[in-house]
Scaffold this motif. Structure first.
Motif, PDB file in Angstrom:
ATOM      1  N   VAL A 134       0.856  -1.183   0.000  1.00 40.90           N
ATOM      2  CA  VAL A 134       0.000   0.000   0.000  1.00 40.90           C
ATOM      3  C   VAL A 134       0.895   1.237   0.000  1.00 40.90           C
ATOM      4  CG1 VAL A 134      -1.797   1.258   1.254  1.00 40.90           C
ATOM      5  CG2 VAL A 134      -1.797  -1.247   1.245  1.00 40.90           C
ATOM      6  N   ASN A 135       0.617   2.153  -0.915  1.00 33.72           N
ATOM      7  CA  ASN A 135       1.493   3.312  -1.103  1.00 33.72           C
ATOM      8  C   ASN A 135       1.641   4.147   0.163  1.00 33.72           C
ATOM      9  OD1 ASN A 135       2.027   2.707  -3.767  1.00 33.72           O
ATOM     10  ND2 ASN A 135       0.346   3.930  -4.565  1.00 33.72           N
ATOM     11  N   VAL A 136       0.538   4.381   0.858  1.00 36.84           N
ATOM     12  CA  VAL A 136       0.613   5.249   2.028  1.00 36.84           C
ATOM     13  C   VAL A 136       1.450   4.610   3.129  1.00 36.84           C
ATOM     14  CG1 VAL A 136      -1.558   4.343   2.984  1.00 36.84           C
ATOM     15  CG2 VAL A 136      -0.754   6.635   3.640  1.00 36.84           C
ATOM     16  N   LEU A 137       1.388   3.295   3.282  1.00 38.04           N
ATOM     17  CA  LEU A 137       2.215   2.610   4.278  1.00 38.04           C
ATOM     18  C   LEU A 137       3.680   2.608   3.871  1.00 38.04           C
ATOM     19  CD1 LEU A 137      -0.055  -0.462   5.178  1.00 38.04           C
ATOM     20  CD2 LEU A 137       0.352   1.588   6.551  1.00 38.04           C
ATOM     21  N   LEU A 138       3.939   2.410   2.588  1.00 41.11           N
ATOM     22  CA  LEU A 138       5.319   2.445   2.093  1.00 41.11           C
ATOM     23  C   LEU A 138       5.928   3.830   2.284  1.00 41.11           C
ATOM     24  CD1 LEU A 138       4.877   0.396  -1.218  1.00 41.11           C
ATOM     25  CD2 LEU A 138       6.071  -0.360   0.841  1.00 41.11           C
ATOM     26  N   ARG A 139       5.147   4.862   1.992  1.00 41.24           N
ATOM     27  CA  ARG A 139       5.662   6.227   2.093  1.00 41.24           C
ATOM     28  C   ARG A 139       5.983   6.608   3.538  1.00 41.24           C
ATOM     29  NH1 ARG A 139       1.794   8.409  -0.280  1.00 41.24           N
ATOM     30  NH2 ARG A 139       0.640   9.317   1.451  1.00 41.24           N
ATOM     31  N   GLY A 141       6.986   4.522   5.746  1.00 42.60           N
ATOM     32  CA  GLY A 141       7.968   3.586   6.275  1.00 42.60           C
ATOM     33  C   GLY A 141       7.379   2.513   7.163  1.00 42.60           C
ATOM     34  N   LEU A 142       6.072   2.303   7.062  1.00 47.11           N
ATOM     35  CA  LEU A 142       5.396   1.303   7.893  1.00 47.11           C
ATOM     36  C   LEU A 142       5.289  -0.052   7.205  1.00 47.11           C
ATOM     37  CD1 LEU A 142       2.480   3.554   9.254  1.00 47.11           C
ATOM     38  CD2 LEU A 142       4.672   3.037  10.339  1.00 47.11           C
ATOM     39  N   GLN A 143       5.728  -0.122   5.953  1.00 45.85           N
ATOM     40  CA  GLN A 143       5.658  -1.374   5.207  1.00 45.85           C
ATOM     41  C   GLN A 143       6.894  -1.510   4.331  1.00 45.85           C
ATOM     42  OE1 GLN A 143       2.418  -1.753   2.361  1.00 45.85           O
ATOM     43  NE2 GLN A 143       2.109  -3.907   2.873  1.00 45.85           N
ATOM     44  N   ASN A 144       7.339  -2.741   4.151  1.00 43.78           N
ATOM     45  CA  ASN A 144       8.475  -3.037   3.292  1.00 43.78           C
ATOM     46  C   ASN A 144       8.004  -3.422   1.893  1.00 43.78           C
ATOM     47  OD1 ASN A 144      10.335  -2.748   5.527  1.00 43.78           O
ATOM     48  ND2 ASN A 144       9.606  -4.757   6.225  1.00 43.78           N
ATOM     49  N   GLN A 145       8.955  -3.534   0.976  1.00 45.38           N
ATOM     50  CA  GLN A 145       8.618  -3.881  -0.394  1.00 45.38           C
ATOM     51  C   GLN A 145       8.060  -5.300  -0.514  1.00 45.38           C
ATOM     52  OE1 GLN A 145       8.520  -1.993  -3.065  1.00 45.38           O
ATOM     53  NE2 GLN A 145       9.216  -0.193  -1.930  1.00 45.38           N
ATOM     54  N   ASN A 146       8.351  -6.153   0.454  1.00 46.64           N
ATOM     55  CA  ASN A 146       7.798  -7.516   0.440  1.00 46.64           C
ATOM     56  C   ASN A 146       6.447  -7.589   1.157  1.00 46.64           C
ATOM     57  OD1 ASN A 146       8.631  -7.171   3.058  1.00 46.64           O
ATOM     58  ND2 ASN A 146       9.921  -9.013   3.140  1.00 46.64           N
ATOM     59  N   ALA A 147       5.862  -6.436   1.452  1.00 48.04           N
ATOM     60  CA  ALA A 147       4.526  -6.306   2.065  1.00 48.04           C
ATOM     61  C   ALA A 147       4.504  -6.601   3.557  1.00 48.04           C
ATOM     62  CB  ALA A 147       3.493  -7.168   1.352  1.00 48.04           C
ATOM     63  N   THR A 148       5.654  -6.857   4.176  1.00 47.11           N
ATOM     64  CA  THR A 148       5.679  -7.019   5.628  1.00 47.11           C
ATOM     65  C   THR A 148       5.652  -5.644   6.293  1.00 47.11           C
ATOM     66  OG1 THR A 148       8.103  -7.077   5.611  1.00 47.11           O
ATOM     67  CG2 THR A 148       6.929  -9.197   5.496  1.00 47.11           C
ATOM     68  N   PHE A 149       5.282  -5.618   7.569  1.00 48.40           N
ATOM     69  CA  PHE A 149       5.108  -4.357   8.275  1.00 48.40           C
ATOM     70  C   PHE A 149       6.330  -4.011   9.126  1.00 48.40           C
ATOM     71  CE2 PHE A 149       0.575  -5.887   8.044  1.00 48.40           C
ATOM     72  CZ  PHE A 149       0.201  -5.009   7.047  1.00 48.40           C
ATOM     73  N   ASN A 150       6.555  -2.714   9.277  1.00 43.56           N
ATOM     74  CA  ASN A 150       7.554  -2.196  10.214  1.00 43.56           C
ATOM     75  C   ASN A 150       6.813  -1.611  11.409  1.00 43.56           C
ATOM     76  OD1 ASN A 150       9.888  -2.747   8.661  1.00 43.56           O
ATOM     77  ND2 ASN A 150       9.514  -0.927   7.406  1.00 43.56           N
ATOM     78  N   ILE A 151       6.922  -2.271  12.524  1.00 39.57           N
ATOM     79  CA  ILE A 151       6.234  -1.820  13.733  1.00 39.57           C
ATOM     80  C   ILE A 151       7.230  -1.052  14.589  1.00 39.57           C
ATOM     81  CG2 ILE A 151       4.836  -2.484  15.703  1.00 39.57           C
ATOM     82  CD1 ILE A 151       3.606  -3.135  12.970  1.00 39.57           C
ATOM     83  N   GLY A 152       7.037   0.256  14.670  1.00 42.37           N
ATOM     84  CA  GLY A 152       7.931   1.082  15.468  1.00 42.37           C
ATOM     85  C   GLY A 152       7.532   1.100  16.928  1.00 42.37           C
ATOM     86  N   LYS A 153       8.118   2.046  17.649  1.00 42.44           N
ATOM     87  CA  LYS A 153       7.808   2.183  19.073  1.00 42.44           C
ATOM     88  C   LYS A 153       6.402   2.757  19.219  1.00 42.44           C
ATOM     89  CE  LYS A 153       9.417   4.300  23.358  1.00 42.44           C
ATOM     90  NZ  LYS A 153      10.422   5.201  23.986  1.00 42.44           N
ATOM     91  N   PRO A 154       5.512   2.041  19.869  1.00 39.87           N
ATOM     92  CA  PRO A 154       4.122   2.529  19.973  1.00 39.87           C
ATOM     93  C   PRO A 154       3.993   3.644  20.993  1.00 39.87           C
ATOM     94  CG  PRO A 154       4.359   0.464  21.168  1.00 39.87           C
ATOM     95  CD  PRO A 154       5.688   0.729  20.520  1.00 39.87           C
TER      96      PRO A 154
END
Length: 321
Positions: A134-139, A141-154
């Motif tokens: 999803v473009n908005v998640l990629l932009r 930095g919440l998603q990688n190119q392989n569609a996995t998620f980047n979960i930062g500090k909540p």
């Protein structure tokens, strides 16, 4: 937005969601969402519908993945109801949103922590093989190119996994400790978590401000909308940016010697009348030019209407913004 919200809060739709039943399959979920989307005057083709469904599904998956505990899962849902309440303008729609909020709290507040967490895990299992970028998640930095998620500090962390054995059998309404900062289940309470809020908002990811107590009769207003409408009016030429007085007419002047009103010079009055005629002529000319401009603009819109319908993609427009 009123039409879409009313369709989403339809009693038939809600009955299938709140009744105890096996987890829906993706085909049934998509059927419900499509009927909601297509209830308004906005129509989507199959390509746009696919993109919209991918966006909704991946955002749902991201929010459940990033949730730090069962209570946050419910707070995410309440963030969605808060957003619906802010978008609708009809008072009856506000009452429906408030009713749905109460239904959510009544249903899940009486469940144990472990039961809510298991429901969250069941949903993630259903979406395990559903991986779309999803473009908005990629932009963000919440998603990688392989569609996995980047979960930062909540910004909101229940640390449920660490205390799962201790609180798993407690209800969500049970107080765990007075020092813990937990989101509110109240109608206008502070949810604390940003998950479930509008990800397209510039303030997404920042610490939310405490919510002020509101009533269902106080409809929200967006000053940004007024600014955008004003900008649109300027671009279409329907509003003047600067107003200049065409001329000033002084009928009485003070005489320093006699301190009395002097008579108006006839030649000066004739000049004023000539100026008035010239201004009226310019005004008529400007009106005709403005009319021609609008007719030309309307003709361009008619000629390009078919191309606009084929080329405009709402989701791409949001991504560009």
């Amino acid at each position: 937005m009123d039409d879409v919200t009313t369709a989403l809060l339809n009693p038939k739709t809600l009955s299938s969601i709140f009744e105890k039943s096996p987890l829906m399959d993706m085909a049934s979920i998509r059927s419900i969402l499509e009927s909601v989307v297509l209830c308004s005057i906005m129509k989507l083709d199959s390509n746009s519908m696919n993109k919209l469904f991918d966006l909704m599904t991946m955002m749902f998956k991201y929010q459940l993945t990033a949730a730090t505990g069962p209570r946050e899962v419910i707070l995410i849902t309440l963030n969605h109801t808060d957003a619906m309440r802010d978008m609708v303008t009809d008072e009856s729609a506000h009452e429906c949103v408030s009713l749905v909020h109460q239904m959510i709290v009544d249903l899940y507040a009486n469940l144990r922590y472990e039961e809510v967490w298991q429901a969250r895990n069941d949903c993630l299992d259903l979406l395990r093989n559903y991986n779309v970028r999803v473009n908005v998640l990629l932009r963000l930095g919440l998603q990688n190119q392989n569609a996995t998620f980047n979960i930062g500090k909540p910004n909101y962390n229940e640390r449920y996994e660490k205390q799962r054995a201790e609180i798993g059998q407690l209800k969500l309404t049970d107080i765990i400790c007075e020092k813990c900062t937990i989101g509110s289940f109240n109608l206008f309470g502070d949810r604390i978590t940003v998950l479930g809020k509008n990800i397209y908002s510039p303030s997404f990811g920042k610490q939310p401000k405490p919510c002020l107590k509101r009533t269902s009769r106080q409809l929200s207003t967006d000053p940004g909308c007024k600014a955008e409408l004003g900008m649109l009016a300027l671009q279409l030429g329907t509003e003047e940016t600067i107003y200049e007085r065409p001329f000033s007419l002084t009928l009485y002047v003070n005489d320093k010697n006699t301190n009395s009103k002097s008579e108006i010079n006839i030649d000066q009055t004739e000049n004023y009348l000539q100026d008035d005629d010239e201004i009226e002529g310019k005004s008529n000319k400007n009106k005709q030019e403005y009319k021609n401009k609008l007719e030309s603009l309307y003709g361009d819109l008619e000629d390009d209407s078919n191309d606009i319908k084929r080329s405009m993609d709402l989701l791409d427009l949001l991504d560009e913004v």
